[in-house]
Write a protein that holds these residues in place. Structure first.
Motif, PDB file in Angstrom:
ATOM      1  N   MET A  55       0.837  -1.184   0.000  1.00  0.00           N
ATOM      2  CA  MET A  55       0.000   0.000   0.000  1.00  0.00           C
ATOM      3  C   MET A  55       0.885   1.252   0.000  1.00  0.00           C
ATOM      4  SD  MET A  55      -2.884  -0.943   2.832  1.00  0.00           S
ATOM      5  CE  MET A  55      -3.747  -2.493   2.792  1.00  0.00           C
ATOM      6  N   LEU A  56       0.463   2.290  -0.718  1.00  0.00           N
ATOM      7  CA  LEU A  56       1.225   3.522  -0.741  1.00  0.00           C
ATOM      8  C   LEU A  56       0.789   4.421   0.401  1.00  0.00           C
ATOM      9  CD1 LEU A  56       1.105   4.288  -4.574  1.00  0.00           C
ATOM     10  CD2 LEU A  56       2.983   3.259  -3.274  1.00  0.00           C
ATOM     11  N   SER A  57       1.750   5.166   0.938  1.00  0.00           N
ATOM     12  CA  SER A  57       1.421   6.098   2.011  1.00  0.00           C
ATOM     13  C   SER A  57       0.542   7.210   1.462  1.00  0.00           C
ATOM     14  CB  SER A  57       2.711   6.687   2.599  1.00  0.00           C
ATOM     15  OG  SER A  57       3.504   5.681   3.144  1.00  0.00           O
ATOM     16  N   GLN A  58      -0.463   7.612   2.222  1.00  0.00           N
ATOM     17  CA  GLN A  58      -1.334   8.707   1.832  1.00  0.00           C
ATOM     18  C   GLN A  58      -0.829  10.008   2.451  1.00  0.00           C
ATOM     19  OE1 GLN A  58      -3.938   8.278  -0.316  1.00  0.00           O
ATOM     20  NE2 GLN A  58      -3.138   6.183  -0.494  1.00  0.00           N
ATOM     21  N   PRO A  59      -1.106  11.168   1.792  1.00  0.00           N
ATOM     22  CA  PRO A  59      -0.716  12.445   2.385  1.00  0.00           C
ATOM     23  C   PRO A  59      -1.292  12.590   3.783  1.00  0.00           C
ATOM     24  CG  PRO A  59      -1.475  12.738   0.120  1.00  0.00           C
ATOM     25  CD  PRO A  59      -1.784  11.320   0.496  1.00  0.00           C
ATOM     26  N   ARG A 106       3.014  -0.624  14.523  1.00  0.00           N
ATOM     27  CA  ARG A 106       4.371  -1.185  14.554  1.00  0.00           C
ATOM     28  C   ARG A 106       5.252  -0.617  13.439  1.00  0.00           C
ATOM     29  NH1 ARG A 106       6.566  -5.972  16.725  1.00  0.00           N
ATOM     30  NH2 ARG A 106       4.540  -6.963  17.139  1.00  0.00           N
ATOM     31  N   PHE A 107       6.494  -0.296  13.815  1.00  0.00           N
ATOM     32  CA  PHE A 107       7.532   0.097  12.869  1.00  0.00           C
ATOM     33  C   PHE A 107       8.616  -0.979  12.886  1.00  0.00           C
ATOM     34  CE2 PHE A 107       5.379   3.968  14.006  1.00  0.00           C
ATOM     35  CZ  PHE A 107       5.334   4.695  12.828  1.00  0.00           C
ATOM     36  N   VAL A 108       9.061  -1.401  11.701  1.00  0.00           N
ATOM     37  CA  VAL A 108       9.964  -2.534  11.573  1.00  0.00           C
ATOM     38  C   VAL A 108      11.160  -2.141  10.707  1.00  0.00           C
ATOM     39  CG1 VAL A 108      10.194  -4.917  10.755  1.00  0.00           C
ATOM     40  CG2 VAL A 108       8.039  -4.146  11.780  1.00  0.00           C
ATOM     41  N   SER A 109      12.337  -2.546  11.130  1.00  0.00           N
ATOM     42  CA  SER A 109      13.551  -2.310  10.342  1.00  0.00           C
ATOM     43  C   SER A 109      13.517  -3.168   9.081  1.00  0.00           C
ATOM     44  CB  SER A 109      14.790  -2.666  11.161  1.00  0.00           C
ATOM     45  OG  SER A 109      15.930  -2.781  10.326  1.00  0.00           O
ATOM     46  N   PRO A 110      13.608  -2.562   7.889  1.00  0.00           N
ATOM     47  CA  PRO A 110      13.635  -3.361   6.654  1.00  0.00           C
ATOM     48  C   PRO A 110      14.835  -4.301   6.579  1.00  0.00           C
ATOM     49  CG  PRO A 110      13.109  -1.065   6.175  1.00  0.00           C
ATOM     50  CD  PRO A 110      13.558  -1.114   7.610  1.00  0.00           C
ATOM     51  N   ALA A 161      15.826  10.476  11.074  1.00  0.00           N
ATOM     52  CA  ALA A 161      14.451  10.783  10.665  1.00  0.00           C
ATOM     53  C   ALA A 161      14.345  10.728   9.153  1.00  0.00           C
ATOM     54  CB  ALA A 161      14.051  12.161  11.179  1.00  0.00           C
ATOM     55  N   ARG A 162      13.180  10.283   8.670  1.00  0.00           N
ATOM     56  CA  ARG A 162      12.809  10.247   7.259  1.00  0.00           C
ATOM     57  C   ARG A 162      13.400   9.078   6.483  1.00  0.00           C
ATOM     58  NH1 ARG A 162       8.554  13.578   7.856  1.00  0.00           N
ATOM     59  NH2 ARG A 162       9.147  15.656   8.544  1.00  0.00           N
ATOM     60  N   VAL A 163      14.224   8.209   7.115  1.00  0.00           N
ATOM     61  CA  VAL A 163      14.721   7.046   6.378  1.00  0.00           C
ATOM     62  C   VAL A 163      13.568   6.068   6.173  1.00  0.00           C
ATOM     63  CG1 VAL A 163      17.044   7.322   7.324  1.00  0.00           C
ATOM     64  CG2 VAL A 163      15.450   5.743   8.429  1.00  0.00           C
ATOM     65  N   PRO A 164      13.618   5.228   5.136  1.00  0.00           N
ATOM     66  CA  PRO A 164      12.530   4.271   4.893  1.00  0.00           C
ATOM     67  C   PRO A 164      12.420   3.253   6.026  1.00  0.00           C
ATOM     68  CG  PRO A 164      13.884   4.540   2.927  1.00  0.00           C
ATOM     69  CD  PRO A 164      14.623   5.201   4.064  1.00  0.00           C
ATOM     70  N   VAL A 165      11.183   2.939   6.386  1.00  0.00           N
ATOM     71  CA  VAL A 165      10.907   1.943   7.419  1.00  0.00           C
ATOM     72  C   VAL A 165       9.586   1.272   7.063  1.00  0.00           C
ATOM     73  CG1 VAL A 165       9.635   3.514   8.928  1.00  0.00           C
ATOM     74  CG2 VAL A 165      10.885   1.591   9.937  1.00  0.00           C
ATOM     75  N   PHE A 166       9.394   0.049   7.504  1.00  0.00           N
ATOM     76  CA  PHE A 166       8.109  -0.621   7.297  1.00  0.00           C
ATOM     77  C   PHE A 166       7.176  -0.282   8.459  1.00  0.00           C
ATOM     78  CE2 PHE A 166      10.502  -4.221   4.927  1.00  0.00           C
ATOM     79  CZ  PHE A 166      10.584  -3.429   3.798  1.00  0.00           C
ATOM     80  N   VAL A 207      -6.379  -5.857   9.170  1.00  0.00           N
ATOM     81  CA  VAL A 207      -5.174  -5.160   8.703  1.00  0.00           C
ATOM     82  C   VAL A 207      -5.598  -3.838   8.067  1.00  0.00           C
ATOM     83  CG1 VAL A 207      -3.186  -5.256   7.171  1.00  0.00           C
ATOM     84  CG2 VAL A 207      -3.970  -7.342   8.339  1.00  0.00           C
ATOM     85  N   HIS A 208      -5.163  -2.722   8.658  1.00  0.00           N
ATOM     86  CA  HIS A 208      -5.518  -1.402   8.148  1.00  0.00           C
ATOM     87  C   HIS A 208      -4.389  -0.763   7.350  1.00  0.00           C
ATOM     88  CE1 HIS A 208      -9.365  -1.139  10.284  1.00  0.00           C
ATOM     89  NE2 HIS A 208      -8.764  -1.798  11.252  1.00  0.00           N
ATOM     90  N   ALA A 209      -3.159  -1.191   7.568  1.00  0.00           N
ATOM     91  CA  ALA A 209      -2.031  -0.669   6.784  1.00  0.00           C
ATOM     92  C   ALA A 209      -0.851  -1.616   6.914  1.00  0.00           C
ATOM     93  CB  ALA A 209      -1.636   0.723   7.253  1.00  0.00           C
ATOM     94  N   VAL A 210      -0.206  -1.893   5.775  1.00  0.00           N
ATOM     95  CA  VAL A 210       1.118  -2.521   5.749  1.00  0.00           C
ATOM     96  C   VAL A 210       1.847  -1.796   4.624  1.00  0.00           C
ATOM     97  CG1 VAL A 210       2.472  -4.617   5.428  1.00  0.00           C
ATOM     98  CG2 VAL A 210       0.251  -4.751   6.546  1.00  0.00           C
ATOM     99  N   GLU A 211       2.826  -0.981   4.972  1.00  0.00           N
ATOM    100  CA  GLU A 211       3.363  -0.033   4.011  1.00  0.00           C
ATOM    101  C   GLU A 211       4.810   0.305   4.308  1.00  0.00           C
ATOM    102  OE1 GLU A 211       0.903   3.386   4.733  1.00  0.00           O
ATOM    103  OE2 GLU A 211       1.545   3.549   6.824  1.00  0.00           O
ATOM    104  N   GLN A 212       5.473   0.874   3.307  1.00  0.00           N
ATOM    105  CA  GLN A 212       6.772   1.506   3.542  1.00  0.00           C
ATOM    106  C   GLN A 212       6.541   2.992   3.683  1.00  0.00           C
ATOM    107  OE1 GLN A 212      10.403   0.341   1.351  1.00  0.00           O
ATOM    108  NE2 GLN A 212      10.617   2.500   0.793  1.00  0.00           N
TER     109      GLN A 212
END
Length: 236
Positions: A1-5, A144-148, A121-126, A101-106
């Motif tokens: 899923m793409l992040s929304q504004p 949850r935030f997960v290290s790629p 800050a701002r680095v990619p994360v799951f 499941v409401h979101a699974v995204e980068q």
């Protein structure tokens, strides 16, 4: 899923959190008023009010009527028992587990989460946002935030069939965890996902996990206070 504004009130929350993270707003410091924030960030006063209310409900800020809004001091903490996988708890009670499941995204890691995970800050994360239900009733919202680097296949998992904890522990068990627990009121979004009123108290467990020297996950578990009980056992 793409992040929304992000909605504008979330952008205001992020602005305040960034100023706290970089030391502009220190614990005990008075932050700009709703009108000042609205003018600075191009929003309405009501939007700024919502952002400050939600930061206050989550314990980041303290609001004193007639005086202003201040950065809350660091919370005192106490050691408590390591918590179990909520999916296992539901199964062990003989209840029916369902997972929404409401979101699974980068996404880009927010500054406050980056500070807790020891990254920039701002680095990619799951990121995932998931509700666990027992017999159809929501009992936990997992943010949850997960290290790629730790779980490169995270975005490809079907988390309606098994929990994120099930999957992550299949890669490697944590070698260290850090937990905090506090009572808060839910945000409007959290209340909606947990089928609560915004006035219903919740217990929030914040957990950071390591494998070796690397922080692998940072998670907020939000539990409806009327539907969930923590039980500890102490063997002597």
């Amino acid at each position: 899923m793409l992040s929304q504004p992000q909605p504008l009130y979330e952008q205001i929350k992020l602005h305040v959190l960034e100023r706290i993270a970089d030391g502009t707003f220190r614990p005990g410091a008075k932050i700009p008023s709703e009108n000042q924030l609205a003018a600075e960030l191009g929003s309405s006063r009501l939007t700024a009010n919502r952002a400050l209310r939600e930061l206050t409900a989550s314990g980041v800020l303290q609001r004193i009527a007639g005086v202003g809004t201040f950065v809350a001091p660091p919370r005192a903490s106490s050691t408590f028992v390591l918590l179990h996988n909520i999916a296992d708890d539901i199964r062990n009670r003989g209840e029916v587990l369902s997972i929404r499941v409401h979101a699974v995204e980068q996404t880009s890691v927010p500054p406050d989460i980056a500070q807790r995970m020891g990254t920039r800050a701002r680095v990619p994360v799951f990121h995932s946002l998931i509700v666990y239900c027992a017999n159809g009733s929501p009992v936990q919202l997992e943010d949850r935030f997960v290290s790629p680097d730790f779980a490169p296949g995270y975005l490809n998992q079907n988390f309606t069939s098994y929990s994120t904890t099930d999957y992550l522990q299949s890669i490697a068990l944590p070698t260290r965890t850090e937990n905090e627990i506090q009572a808060v009121l839910p945000t409007a979004r959290e209340a909606q996902l947990l089928e609560l009123n915004e006035s219903d108290p919740c217990l929030v467990v914040t957990r950071k996990t390591w494998v070796g020297d690397d922080v692998t996950t940072f998670t907020r578990f939000i539990h409806p206070g009327t539907r969930h009980t923590f039980i500890t056992q102490d063997s002597r």
